[in-house]
Design a protein around this motif. Structure first.
Motif, short mmCIF file in Angstrom:
data_model
loop_
_atom_site.label_atom_id
_atom_site.label_comp_id
_atom_site.label_asym_id
_atom_site.label_seq_id
_atom_site.Cartn_x
_atom_site.Cartn_y
_atom_site.Cartn_z
N GLU A 1 40.43 -25.90 -24.72
CA GLU A 1 41.65 -26.59 -25.13
C GLU A 1 41.66 -26.68 -26.66
N VAL A 2 42.75 -26.26 -27.27
CA VAL A 2 42.86 -26.29 -28.74
C VAL A 2 44.00 -27.22 -29.12
N ILE A 3 43.69 -28.20 -29.94
CA ILE A 3 44.67 -29.18 -30.39
C ILE A 3 44.75 -29.17 -31.91
N VAL A 4 45.92 -28.88 -32.43
CA VAL A 4 46.16 -28.97 -33.86
C VAL A 4 46.94 -30.26 -34.12
N VAL A 5 46.39 -31.10 -34.96
CA VAL A 5 47.06 -32.37 -35.30
C VAL A 5 47.74 -32.18 -36.66
N ASP A 6 49.04 -32.04 -36.63
CA ASP A 6 49.84 -31.82 -37.84
C ASP A 6 50.06 -33.16 -38.53
N ALA B 1 53.11 -26.70 -38.06
CA ALA B 1 53.38 -26.94 -36.64
C ALA B 1 53.94 -25.69 -35.96
N GLU B 2 54.87 -25.00 -36.62
CA GLU B 2 55.48 -23.82 -36.02
C GLU B 2 54.45 -22.70 -35.82
N VAL B 3 53.57 -22.53 -36.79
CA VAL B 3 52.53 -21.49 -36.67
C VAL B 3 51.61 -21.81 -35.50
N ALA B 4 51.19 -23.07 -35.38
CA ALA B 4 50.29 -23.46 -34.31
C ALA B 4 50.94 -23.27 -32.94
N ARG B 5 52.19 -23.69 -32.81
CA ARG B 5 52.88 -23.52 -31.51
C ARG B 5 53.06 -22.04 -31.19
N GLY B 6 53.36 -21.25 -32.21
CA GLY B 6 53.54 -19.82 -32.00
C GLY B 6 52.28 -19.13 -31.53
N LEU B 7 51.13 -19.71 -31.83
CA LEU B 7 49.85 -19.14 -31.40
C LEU B 7 49.35 -19.77 -30.11
N THR C 1 48.15 -26.56 -28.42
CA THR C 1 48.80 -27.87 -28.36
C THR C 1 48.94 -28.43 -29.77
N VAL C 2 50.11 -28.97 -30.07
CA VAL C 2 50.37 -29.52 -31.40
C VAL C 2 50.76 -30.99 -31.27
N ARG D 1 43.72 -39.25 -33.36
CA ARG D 1 44.78 -38.82 -32.44
C ARG D 1 44.31 -37.65 -31.59
N GLY D 2 43.65 -36.70 -32.22
CA GLY D 2 43.16 -35.54 -31.49
C GLY D 2 42.09 -35.90 -30.47
N ALA D 3 41.19 -36.82 -30.84
CA ALA D 3 40.12 -37.22 -29.93
C ALA D 3 40.69 -37.95 -28.71
N ARG D 4 41.72 -38.75 -28.92
CA ARG D 4 42.32 -39.47 -27.78
C ARG D 4 43.02 -38.50 -26.83
N ALA D 5 43.61 -37.44 -27.39
CA ALA D 5 44.38 -36.51 -26.56
C ALA D 5 43.49 -35.47 -25.88
N ALA D 6 42.29 -35.24 -26.41
CA ALA D 6 41.42 -34.19 -25.88
C ALA D 6 40.97 -34.51 -24.46
#
Length: 284
Positions: free
Chosen positions: A31-36, A44-50, A53-54, A69-74
């Protein structure tokens, strides 16, 4: 074992274009989460395009806030934190995970000298590492590295301690040591960052790192701070008394004041030690 990767990103569109494909290729099931963090570019657009999760913030809350935020969502049992600016090679993630399998609860990528942005940053980090090693009683090879893997349940225990700004690594490392969670280090090379200049300002954030170390020290081992300070006031008061007695044959108010300060500082240290024990107590 499910793996989650959390990448805090602020205006890191170019770095993500280089980093995310490598992560997808090497860890296709992770699971890959980018926190913008309130980016003003196409992060954000680049991460979603790849295809990752953003989590987007309407404004910048800070690197530490993005980590929280990322740790809570992981959803993974293990969370790997890495920078989005291209400095961390995804190929090195497996080295961190391998050390976790040996029984460690956190594994940190320790940068060598080439991984420091400049000489001043390298010297400052060396000082922080030595200070933190003294505080914790463990050798700290890289206190401020943002490339690390940790068991998710244990990392989340300390989210309330993490600052919203920089140096979540400082806080999390010392908190893990304080709770007797094993920490290991893996030497890593660091590439030149991609995109905008570093968001860290050496003087401002250097002082902030130092302040955080002392803040965490009061939660980690308060007596290591307060006992030396108490001893200093006591010895200063004694030296002042010896001088004034030898020259004027009397006890001055300054000596009494410094002795009183020594007692007060020591008692504050004892109270802080008890608060520390309560902070890290685990019921049940």
């Amino acid at each position: 074992m499910r793996i989650s990767l959390v990448l805090p990103a602020k205006n890191e569109a170019e770095g993500l274009r280089r980093t995310l494909p490598g992560i997808r290729e090497l860890l296709p099931d992770a699971e890959v989460i980018v926190v913008d963090d309130g980016s003003t570019d196409a992060t954000a657009e680049v991460a979603r395009g790849l295809g990752v999760t953003v989590l987007s913030s309407p404004y910048s809350m800070g690197n530490g806030a993005a980590i929280k935020r990322g740790a809570r969502a992981a959803s993974g049992e293990v969370i790997v934190f890495m920078d989005a600016d291209g400095q961390h090679d995804p190929k090195l993630v497996q080295q961190l995970l391998a050390r976790l399998d040996e029984g460690f609860d956190m594994v940190v990528g320790a940068r060598d000298g080439s991984g420091q942005a400049n000489l001043h940053r390298g010297l400052a980090n060396a000082f922080y590492n030595r200070l933190a090693s003294w505080m914790t009683g463990h050798r700290v090879l890289d206190l401020t590295s943002g490339f690390r893997a940790a068991r998710a349940d244990k990392f989340r225990e300390f989210l309330h301690l993490l600052p919203n700004g920089f140096s979540y690594p400082t806080t999390s490392t010392m908190a893990f040591f304080r709770s007797a969670y094993p920490v290991a280090y893996v030497p890593i090379p660091v590439a030149k960052r991609v995109g905008t200049a570093s968001h860290i300002r050496p003087l401002r954030d250097g002082l902030r790192f130092l302040l955080i170390i002392f803040k965490i020290a009061t939660l980690y081992a308060p007596l290591k701070l307060f006992v030396p300070a108490s001893a200093f006031f006591f010895l200063a008061g004694t030296a002042n008394y010896a001088y004034t007695f030898a020259t004027t044959g009397r006890l001055t108010n300054m000596s009494t004041l410094m002795w009183s300060a020594a007692v007060i500082v020591f008692l504050i240290g004892l109270v802080s030690e008890q608060i520390t024990n309560l902070t890290y107590r685990r019921d049940g």
